[in-house]
Design an enzyme around this catalytic site. Structure first.
Site, PDB file in Angstrom:
ATOM      1  N   ARG A  78       0.871  -1.317   0.183  1.00  0.00           N
ATOM      2  CA  ARG A  78      -0.081  -0.161  -0.078  1.00  0.00           C
ATOM      3  C   ARG A  78       0.867   1.292   0.164  1.00  0.00           C
ATOM      4  NH1 ARG A  78      -5.240  -1.402   0.268  1.00  0.00           N
ATOM      5  NH2 ARG A  78      -5.635  -3.506   1.304  1.00  0.00           N
ATOM      6  N   ASP A  79       0.496   2.328  -0.688  1.00  0.00           N
ATOM      7  CA  ASP A  79       1.144   3.362  -0.861  1.00  0.00           C
ATOM      8  C   ASP A  79       0.981   4.301   0.390  1.00  0.00           C
ATOM      9  OD1 ASP A  79       2.305   5.489  -3.218  1.00  0.00           O
ATOM     10  OD2 ASP A  79       1.533   6.466  -1.351  1.00  0.00           O
ATOM     11  N   ILE A  80       2.002   4.907   1.138  1.00  0.00           N
ATOM     12  CA  ILE A  80       2.174   5.379   2.355  1.00  0.00           C
ATOM     13  C   ILE A  80       1.231   6.711   2.232  1.00  0.00           C
ATOM     14  CG2 ILE A  80       4.068   6.858   2.199  1.00  0.00           C
ATOM     15  CD1 ILE A  80       5.039   5.611   4.992  1.00  0.00           C
TER      16      ILE A  80
ATOM     17  N   ASN B  86       5.080   6.637 -13.470  1.00  0.00           N
ATOM     18  CA  ASN B  86       5.731   7.865 -13.501  1.00  0.00           C
ATOM     19  C   ASN B  86       7.268   7.905 -14.077  1.00  0.00           C
ATOM     20  OD1 ASN B  86       3.176   9.656 -13.073  1.00  0.00           O
ATOM     21  ND2 ASN B  86       3.926   9.195 -10.911  1.00  0.00           N
TER      22      ASN B  86
ATOM     23  N   GLU C 271       9.527  10.252  -8.001  1.00  0.00           N
ATOM     24  CA  GLU C 271      10.047  10.636  -6.747  1.00  0.00           C
ATOM     25  C   GLU C 271      10.976   9.543  -6.160  1.00  0.00           C
ATOM     26  OE1 GLU C 271       6.725  11.607  -4.103  1.00  0.00           O
ATOM     27  OE2 GLU C 271       6.368  13.454  -5.163  1.00  0.00           O
TER      28      GLU C 271
ATOM     29  N   HIS D   5       7.783   1.609 -10.444  1.00  0.00           N
ATOM     30  CA  HIS D   5       6.664   1.166  -9.644  1.00  0.00           C
ATOM     31  C   HIS D   5       5.337   1.537 -10.500  1.00  0.00           C
ATOM     32  CE1 HIS D   5       8.137   4.985  -8.213  1.00  0.00           C
ATOM     33  NE2 HIS D   5       6.766   5.498  -8.269  1.00  0.00           N
ATOM     34  N   MET D   6       4.376   0.604 -10.615  1.00  0.00           N
ATOM     35  CA  MET D   6       3.038   0.943 -11.077  1.00  0.00           C
ATOM     36  C   MET D   6       2.215   1.289  -9.951  1.00  0.00           C
ATOM     37  SD  MET D   6       0.749  -2.085 -13.165  1.00  0.00           S
ATOM     38  CE  MET D   6       1.995  -1.914 -14.465  1.00  0.00           C
ATOM     39  N   HIS D   7       1.436   2.596 -10.092  1.00  0.00           N
ATOM     40  CA  HIS D   7       0.335   2.813  -9.129  1.00  0.00           C
ATOM     41  C   HIS D   7      -0.964   2.177  -9.540  1.00  0.00           C
ATOM     42  CE1 HIS D   7       2.542   6.477  -7.381  1.00  0.00           C
ATOM     43  NE2 HIS D   7       3.227   6.505  -8.323  1.00  0.00           N
TER      44      HIS D   7
HETATM   45  P1  AMP Z   1       6.364   8.316  -7.697  1.00  0.00           P
HETATM   46  O1  AMP Z   1       5.876   9.849  -7.529  1.00  0.00           O
HETATM   47  O2  AMP Z   1       5.631   7.764  -8.892  1.00  0.00           O
HETATM   48  O3  AMP Z   1       7.684   8.188  -7.757  1.00  0.00           O
HETATM   49  O4  AMP Z   1       5.472   7.745  -6.586  1.00  0.00           O
HETATM   50  C1  AMP Z   1       6.271   7.273  -5.317  1.00  0.00           C
HETATM   51  C2  AMP Z   1       5.173   6.879  -4.469  1.00  0.00           C
HETATM   52  O5  AMP Z   1       5.842   6.374  -3.456  1.00  0.00           O
HETATM   53  C3  AMP Z   1       4.338   7.940  -3.716  1.00  0.00           C
HETATM   54  O6  AMP Z   1       3.133   7.695  -3.958  1.00  0.00           O
HETATM   55  C4  AMP Z   1       4.533   7.916  -2.169  1.00  0.00           C
HETATM   56  O7  AMP Z   1       3.706   8.136  -1.202  1.00  0.00           O
HETATM   57  C5  AMP Z   1       5.008   6.523  -2.190  1.00  0.00           C
HETATM   58  N1  AMP Z   1       6.103   5.995  -1.168  1.00  0.00           N
HETATM   59  C6  AMP Z   1       7.334   6.658  -0.864  1.00  0.00           C
HETATM   60  N2  AMP Z   1       7.587   5.947   0.310  1.00  0.00           N
HETATM   61  C7  AMP Z   1       6.954   5.050   0.472  1.00  0.00           C
HETATM   62  C8  AMP Z   1       6.975   4.067   1.631  1.00  0.00           C
HETATM   63  N3  AMP Z   1       7.782   3.905   2.657  1.00  0.00           N
HETATM   64  N4  AMP Z   1       5.901   3.291   1.698  1.00  0.00           N
HETATM   65  C9  AMP Z   1       4.910   3.172   0.825  1.00  0.00           C
HETATM   66  N5  AMP Z   1       4.801   3.908  -0.161  1.00  0.00           N
HETATM   67  C10 AMP Z   1       5.877   5.042  -0.433  1.00  0.00           C
END
Ligand code: AMP
Length: 118
Positions: free
Chosen positions: A30-32, A88, A96, A101-103
């Site tokens: 799960r996304d944090i 992204n 970021e 990663h695939m959302h």
């Molecule tokens: P992106 O902007 O596509 O690189 O997405 C990175 C995603 O990783 C964001 O939606 C963050 O909320 C998520 N994220 C960052 N650190 C963690 C973590 N420790 N556990 C879960 N999700 C994370």
């Protein structure tokens, strides 16, 4: 060689995450900071920094990311109503974390494809 990110530590379970699925190729958790009622990240277990770095040898893991996303969407009960899969890439894509990663986003109408951009 590319630098590991926090996602490698999640894969190795060195830091906590709500892991929903893991096999020899991919991990899903799960996304944090969820942007929708269902917001799951599906990632390859080996480090691929960006979509630009994808190689033919990654095809098996990338294909598995799709089948796992579909399975998790079904389990979350959002398959029929629908959802969005996003990957992204780099600065303009809003990436970021430099481990692809695939959302998997769903659970409500998600609006237009580009809602946060300028
Ligand atoms: P992106 O902007 O596509 O690189 O997405 C990175 C995603 O990783 C964001 O939606 C963050 O909320 C998520 N994220 C960052 N650190 C963690 C973590 N420790 N556990 C879960 N999700 C994370």
């Amino acid at each position: 060689m590319a630098e590991e990110t926090i996602f490698s530590k999640i894969i190795r379970r060195e830091i906590p995450a709500d892991i929903l699925y893991q096999d020899e190729l991919v991990t899903a958790f799960r996304d944090i900071s969820p942007q929708a009622p269902t917001h799951i990240l599906v990632i390859p277990n080996h480090l691929i920094p960006t979509a630009n770095d994808v190689k033919a040898s990654d095809e098996k893991a990338l294909g598995r990311m799709m089948t796992v996303a579909a399975k998790l969407a079904d389990e979350a009960g959002i398959a029929e109503d629908g959802y969005r899969l996003i990957m992204n890439c780099n600065k303009h894509g809003g990436q970021e974390v430099y481990h692809i990663h695939m959302h998997l986003l769903g659970g409500k109408p998600l609006g237009p494809m580009l809602s946060r951009g300028e």
